[in-house]
Design a protein around this motif. Structure first.
Motif, short mmCIF file in Angstrom:
data_model
loop_
_atom_site.label_atom_id
_atom_site.label_comp_id
_atom_site.label_asym_id
_atom_site.label_seq_id
_atom_site.Cartn_x
_atom_site.Cartn_y
_atom_site.Cartn_z
N HIS A 76 2.66 -2.76 0.57
CA HIS A 76 2.01 -2.19 1.75
C HIS A 76 1.15 -0.97 1.42
CE1 HIS A 76 4.52 -4.94 3.91
NE2 HIS A 76 5.60 -4.37 3.40
N SER A 125 2.67 10.37 -0.85
CA SER A 125 4.02 10.92 -0.76
C SER A 125 4.87 10.36 -1.90
CB SER A 125 4.63 10.54 0.57
OG SER A 125 4.88 9.16 0.59
N MET A 180 5.61 6.70 -1.49
CA MET A 180 4.45 5.86 -1.78
C MET A 180 4.21 5.77 -3.29
SD MET A 180 1.98 7.38 1.14
CE MET A 180 0.99 6.22 2.02
N ARG A 183 6.46 3.35 -4.71
CA ARG A 183 6.02 1.98 -4.40
C ARG A 183 4.91 1.55 -5.34
NH1 ARG A 183 5.76 3.50 1.51
NH2 ARG A 183 4.11 1.99 1.92
N THR A 212 13.66 6.35 3.28
CA THR A 212 12.63 5.74 2.43
C THR A 212 13.30 4.81 1.42
OG1 THR A 212 11.45 7.82 2.63
CG2 THR A 212 10.63 6.27 1.02
N SER A 251 14.27 1.50 2.96
CA SER A 251 13.17 0.58 3.23
C SER A 251 12.62 0.00 1.93
CB SER A 251 12.09 1.29 4.06
OG SER A 251 10.92 1.43 3.34
N GLN A 263 12.27 -3.90 0.59
CA GLN A 263 11.05 -4.48 0.02
C GLN A 263 11.30 -5.08 -1.36
OE1 GLN A 263 7.44 -2.09 -0.10
NE2 GLN A 263 8.02 -1.21 1.85
#
Lengths: 279, 247
Positions: free
Chosen positions: B118, B131, B134, B137, B164, B167, B171
């Motif tokens: 994402h 962040s 992120m 990720r 975080t 989540s 993912q």
């Protein structure tokens, strides 16, 4: 999810943004006001002192220098002398930059770092005047003399900065690249060099400003061209307006170099770093 | 099929008399579409194991084999911190680990995995503009975008806040289901291990592998489910039996 929160934050209310921008604008205006005020004060005091406190022949005022400047430019000596001085810095500091970078990289090894340690300390602390005089005594007006002086006066600065950069190499990133099996050349280009870039920049900046001083010094002693030479001749002939014009051109050139060229380049290279200090 | 085979692995650090054993007599065999967690108290050698598997460190003795259909496998890594190049954009960070970064396919592949975490629209941002979650990720996308045969992860969510991390775990699980990778996941969080894995390997101080637990529960798992809580309690009990919690 976390993104939505962040994205909302990015779409901040524009009123707040406008307020911030206005504040920044005011800040910039204030900064510039004080900067210009500094110039006006210095030039004003200088103009007053010239003629009032000291005779104009001893201390020509700024207005006088503004009149002398085009004369020097028209005589062709201006670009000739600047060219000569810059060539010297280019050669002397260029060699020192390469040599210093090599020694700085060698300093990764414990042995070499001990080998060079005290030499670097001496290079950092001793006044360039020593090297300029030594160069003059040994080589006279020959280029070896000024190359020697400029090299020794700037070499340690480059060495220290590069060595520091090498010591701080990002091991975690290099390990990451190794784990992913990225080729060595790509690792050097994408990790080592970008990491060293700020250190090289610092070396360039301080090295150049030091090299600049020592170059002019060598010209005062041992040259028949260049800015330093012009300063010597004009002071000996008691043409103090010419002398001050050279001094001032020297200041202006150094400022332009720092503010316009180096800082612009730095901002371009370090775009990824938000906290780049802009003086 | 991807396979990780570790035989009689031993690793010690230090020189002379001051030796510290990080791993001792470790044997493990992992094969196929499995998610294996390695849990244990800090200092039990879990990260050393991963560093050896990733080639950052070499074993003192023993062998490590990571293969895909009998050939050398191509592994991907996610680290505790994101380890992104701060001077390169997100997209360039992904391209950095590609075999052929200038090819159009590589770029398309990177974009696909950025979309998967994402962050499809963040390709031209620098890591410093994102962040922590992120960035992590992006780190996960980087590991997946080389389409690795096996995936090694070293406490990838331990620096993130609970929401975080949760989540991202979800993912990661979806990506694991979708891409059918073999994953070796190091963590000190037993709950996290139970939520994600088919198998949990328990390490004790001194780098010994002391238990290999199969977790046979349907996915997706939620910490609030009774079975998940029971499984977690089971693993924790193992720890207590071995008096690991005290150390």
């Amino acid at each position: 999810m976390a993104t939505t929160l962040e994205e909302q934050h990015l779409r901040a209310p524009s009123a707040e943004e406008q307020r911030l921008r206005a504040q920044q604008r005011r800040e910039t205006q204030r900064r510039w006001f004080w900067r210009i005020a500094g110039y006006v004060t210095v030039l004003g005091v200088w103009e007053l002192v010239s003629g009032w406190v000291l005779a104009e022949s001893l201390l020509p005022g700024p207005t006088r220098i503004v009149r002398t400047f085009p004369e020097i430019v028209n005589s062709g000596r201006f670009f000739l002398s600047f060219g000569a001085t810059l060539t010297r810095i280019g050669i002397g500091f260029g060699l020192a930059f390469i040599g210093g970078a090599v020694v700085g990289m060698l300093a990764q090894s414990r042995w070499f770092s001990n080998f060079f340690r005290d030499a670097v300390t001496i290079g950092l602390t001793s006044p360039g005047l020593i090297w300029a005089l030594m160069g003059l005594v040994i080589w006279g007006f020959k280029p070896q003399g000024w190359i020697f002086a400029i090299f020794l006066a700037t070499f340690a600065i480059v060495t220290v900065n590069v060595a520091e950069g090498i010591r701080a190499l990002p091991k975690d990133l290099l390990d990451m690249a190794k784990a992913f099996g990225t080729p060595t050349l790509r690792r050097q280009r994408e990790i080592v060099i970008p990491h060293l870039a700020p250190y090289l920049f610092t070396a360039l900046r301080f090295g150049f400003s030091n090299g600049w001083k020592i170059t002019v010094l060598t010209e005062v002693f041992s040259s028949n061209k260049g800015i330093g030479f012009e300063m010597r001749v004009s002071s000996q002939l008691f043409q103090l307006d010419v002398f001050f014009t050279w001094v001032l051109s020297f200041f202006v050139f150094a400022l332009i170099l720092e503010k316009l060229i180096l800082q612009k380049a730095e901002r371009r290279f370090f775009r990824w770093r938000e906290d780049v200090s802009v003086a | 099929m991807a396979k990780i085979a570790v035989r009689d692995l031993r690793k010690e650090f230090g020189v002379g008399d001051e030796r510290v054993v990080a791993l001792e007599n470790v044997n493990l065999h992992v094969e196929g579409h499995v998610f294996v967690s390695v849990v244990g108290p800090s200092g039990c050698g879990k990260s050393t194991l991963l560093n050896i598997l990733s080639g950052i460190e070499t074993p003192s003795s023993g062998t490590v084999e990571i293969t895909q259909d009998e050939e050398d496998a191509h592994p991907g890594y996610v680290f505790q911190s994101s380890r992104l190049l701060p001077w390169r954009t997100v997209m360039d960070n992904l391209l950095f680990v590609q075999r052929n970064p200038s090819s159009k396919e590589a770029r398309e592949r990177c974009q696909r995995y950025l979309d998967m975490v994402h962050l499809g629209d963040k390709g031209d941002k620098y890591p410093g503009e994102l962040s922590g979650g992120m960035q992590q990720r992006v780190g996960i996308a980087r590991a997946f975008c080389i389409e690795p045969d096996v995936l090694f992860m070293d406490e990838p969510f331990s620096h993130l806040d609970a929401i975080t991390a949760r989540s991202l775990r979800r993912q990661l699980h979806e990506m694991w289901v979708e891409t059918k990778k073999t994953v070796l996941f190091v963590t000190h969080d037993v709950g996290e291990a139970v939520e994600l894995s088919n198998r949990i390997m328990v390490f004790a101080q001194g780098g010994r592998l002391i238990d290999d637990i199969t977790v046979d529960l349907p996915f997706p798992r939620d910490p609030s489910q009774d079975e998940v809580a029971v499984a977690k309690a089971h693993v924790l009990r193992k720890f207590e039996e071995l008096d690991l919690v005290a150390t």
